[in-house]
Design a protein around this motif. Structure first.
Motif, PDB file in Angstrom:
ATOM      1  N   UNK A  45       9.693  -4.303  -5.383  1.00 50.24           N
ATOM      2  CA  UNK A  45       9.344  -5.191  -4.282  1.00 50.24           C
ATOM      3  C   UNK A  45       8.604  -4.397  -3.208  1.00 50.24           C
ATOM      4  N   UNK A  46       8.045  -5.113  -2.260  1.00 47.46           N
ATOM      5  CA  UNK A  46       7.414  -4.449  -1.112  1.00 47.46           C
ATOM      6  C   UNK A  46       8.484  -4.171  -0.054  1.00 47.46           C
ATOM      7  N   UNK A  47       8.330  -3.099   0.744  1.00 51.01           N
ATOM      8  CA  UNK A  47       9.332  -2.796   1.777  1.00 51.01           C
ATOM      9  C   UNK A  47       9.590  -3.961   2.722  1.00 51.01           C
ATOM     10  N   UNK A  48       8.520  -4.709   3.076  1.00 42.51           N
ATOM     11  CA  UNK A  48       8.734  -5.833   3.989  1.00 42.51           C
ATOM     12  C   UNK A  48       9.578  -6.924   3.330  1.00 42.51           C
ATOM     13  N   UNK A  49       9.498  -7.022   1.989  1.00 42.70           N
ATOM     14  CA  UNK A  49      10.333  -8.000   1.294  1.00 42.70           C
ATOM     15  C   UNK A  49      11.803  -7.596   1.348  1.00 42.70           C
ATOM     16  N   UNK A  50      12.056  -6.291   1.285  1.00 40.34           N
ATOM     17  CA  UNK A  50      13.435  -5.799   1.405  1.00 40.34           C
ATOM     18  C   UNK A  50      13.983  -6.152   2.784  1.00 40.34           C
ATOM     19  N   UNK A  51      13.196  -5.869   3.817  1.00 37.08           N
ATOM     20  CA  UNK A  51      13.637  -6.160   5.185  1.00 37.08           C
ATOM     21  C   UNK A  51      13.847  -7.658   5.387  1.00 37.08           C
ATOM     22  N   UNK A  78      14.447   1.067   3.068  1.00 38.40           N
ATOM     23  CA  UNK A  78      13.672  -0.042   2.507  1.00 38.40           C
ATOM     24  C   UNK A  78      12.658   0.453   1.492  1.00 38.40           C
ATOM     25  N   UNK A  79      12.005   1.566   1.794  1.00 33.94           N
ATOM     26  CA  UNK A  79      10.980   2.096   0.893  1.00 33.94           C
ATOM     27  C   UNK A  79      11.578   2.497  -0.449  1.00 33.94           C
ATOM     28  N   UNK A  80      12.787   3.097  -0.401  1.00 31.38           N
ATOM     29  CA  UNK A  80      13.441   3.528  -1.641  1.00 31.38           C
ATOM     30  C   UNK A  80      13.857   2.323  -2.484  1.00 31.38           C
ATOM     31  N   UNK A 136      -6.215  -0.499 -11.702  1.00 28.14           N
ATOM     32  CA  UNK A 136      -4.905  -0.996 -12.160  1.00 28.14           C
ATOM     33  C   UNK A 136      -4.660  -2.439 -11.764  1.00 28.14           C
ATOM     34  N   UNK A 137      -3.816  -3.106 -12.528  1.00 30.50           N
ATOM     35  CA  UNK A 137      -3.486  -4.504 -12.260  1.00 30.50           C
ATOM     36  C   UNK A 137      -2.795  -4.639 -10.907  1.00 30.50           C
ATOM     37  N   UNK A 138      -3.112  -5.713 -10.208  1.00 35.16           N
ATOM     38  CA  UNK A 138      -2.460  -6.051  -8.940  1.00 35.16           C
ATOM     39  C   UNK A 138      -1.715  -7.354  -9.171  1.00 35.16           C
ATOM     40  N   UNK A 139      -0.424  -7.257  -9.434  1.00 38.35           N
ATOM     41  CA  UNK A 139       0.350  -8.434  -9.816  1.00 38.35           C
ATOM     42  C   UNK A 139       1.485  -8.741  -8.857  1.00 38.35           C
ATOM     43  N   UNK A 140       2.318  -7.760  -8.594  1.00 40.04           N
ATOM     44  CA  UNK A 140       3.503  -8.005  -7.774  1.00 40.04           C
ATOM     45  C   UNK A 140       3.122  -8.163  -6.313  1.00 40.04           C
ATOM     46  N   UNK A 141       4.031  -8.743  -5.540  1.00 34.01           N
ATOM     47  CA  UNK A 141       3.795  -8.869  -4.101  1.00 34.01           C
ATOM     48  C   UNK A 141       3.645  -7.492  -3.460  1.00 34.01           C
ATOM     49  N   UNK A 142       4.367  -6.533  -3.995  1.00 33.37           N
ATOM     50  CA  UNK A 142       4.245  -5.176  -3.457  1.00 33.37           C
ATOM     51  C   UNK A 142       2.830  -4.639  -3.687  1.00 33.37           C
ATOM     52  N   UNK A 143       2.301  -4.852  -4.901  1.00 39.94           N
ATOM     53  CA  UNK A 143       0.932  -4.426  -5.202  1.00 39.94           C
ATOM     54  C   UNK A 143      -0.061  -5.098  -4.254  1.00 39.94           C
TER      55      UNK A 143
END
Length: 320
Positions: free
Chosen positions: A261-267, A252-254, A124-131
């Protein structure tokens, strides 16, 4: 043919790093049982009619073959027809691997592979920071190395533009360091690049650290970074603040799953939101949008445009 590999393998998905690894793993699996297997690679771009038929024909010495057909999504009619004919009458001594990035081209071959119960490996494509964060985390986990969330974040920010380069950076850290990989380790290896990418410019700007933001901007420009991606990173961070600020409370995960986004980006966004008002954030987004137009040709001095946007955003953040 090795019992560890299926006679037909489909590598499906656009991420080249994952597709290449999947093909390499199939080759390794086949070589467990057949070390001397003859590996042949055919590409859609250079394919000539009948080439697959020739390669799949029994050899004089009867050795097994592993035929890799690259880029079915770009395959000419001749290759698709030859694949369909082969799948209708496959050879016992051949393992066939087909890669297909995306799209409808080659659908008949894909359907035939599915009917033949081909083993499917996803790329699968890896595009977003979360990916990318998940990719990095998995790279370290596979290498049995522990990495802190801050280290993962720093590495994505430093070299996350290219997945292949990101994989190489992970390997370097695994090979060259011991113990837990933390942000300090990443900073030691990639700190200059983190500054040059503009992420630190954005962090300082959003935090209202005007002097530091301007210093980092000048450093980035001095080492040859174009103002356009710097503006893009600042705009991205402001948009993330707006998204997280409007999402309310929750794990954050939800929120990461809901917002892409990635959980660390939420935090990180939640920490950065302290001191921001909704109106100030809105005006800052307008300021960076104006800078975006100017650095793409609408203004005379791109660097001055970014500096002015930084000053505006910092003032809004600091309530002045």
């Amino acid at each position: 043919m090795s019992s560890r590999a299926a006679p037909f393998v489909l590598v499906s998905g656009p991420e080249e790093v994952l597709a290449d690894r999947a093909v390499e793993q199939v080759i390794a699996d086949v070589r467990v049982g057949t070390p001397e297997v003859d590996v042949v690679t055919l590409t859609a771009e250079a394919y000539t009619e009948g080439e697959l038929t020739v390669q799949a024909s029994p050899s004089l010495f009867g050795e097994d073959k592993l035929i890799i057909v690259r880029d079915l999504h770009q395959a000419p009619d001749a290759l698709q027809i030859d694949l369909l004919n082969y799948l209708a009458d496959p050879a016992d001594s051949v393992t066939l691997v087909v890669t297909h990035a995306s799209g409808n081209k080659g659908k008949k071959v894909l359907d035939a592979l599915k009917k033949a119960k081909a083993h499917v490996i996803q790329a699968p494509a890896i595009k977003s920071d979360r990916d990318k964060a998940e990719f990095v985390t998995n790279e370290f986990r596979t290498s049995r190395r522990k990495a802190t969330p801050d280290a993962v974040q720093a590495l994505v920010e430093a070299v996350g533009k290219d997945v292949r380069e990101l994989a190489s950076a992970c390997k370097q850290l695994v090979d060259d360091t011991t113990g837990t990989i933390d942000a300090d380790v990443v900073e030691r290896y990639h700190g200059g690049r983190v500054e040059a990418t503009g992420f630190k410019v954005a962090d300082a700007t959003v935090a209202g650290r005007t002097g530091e933001a301007l210093r980092l901007l000048r450093h980035a420009v001095d080492v040859g970074v174009d103002p356009v991606p710097i503006v893009a990173v600042i705009a991205m961070q402001l948009r993330q603040l707006a998204k997280v600020g409007g999402a309310g409370r929750g794990r954050s995960a939800d929120l990461a799953r809901d917002l892409g986004m990635a959980p660390w980006q939420i935090d990180k966004a939640r920490r950065a939101l302290q001191g921001w008002s909704g109106d100030a954030l809105g005006r800052s987004i307008q300021a960076i949008a104006a800078a975006d137009v100017e650095v793409k040709g609408g203004g005379r001095d791109p660097v001055y445009s970014v500096e002015r946007a930084i000053l505006t955003i910092s003032r809004e953040r600091n309530g002045s």
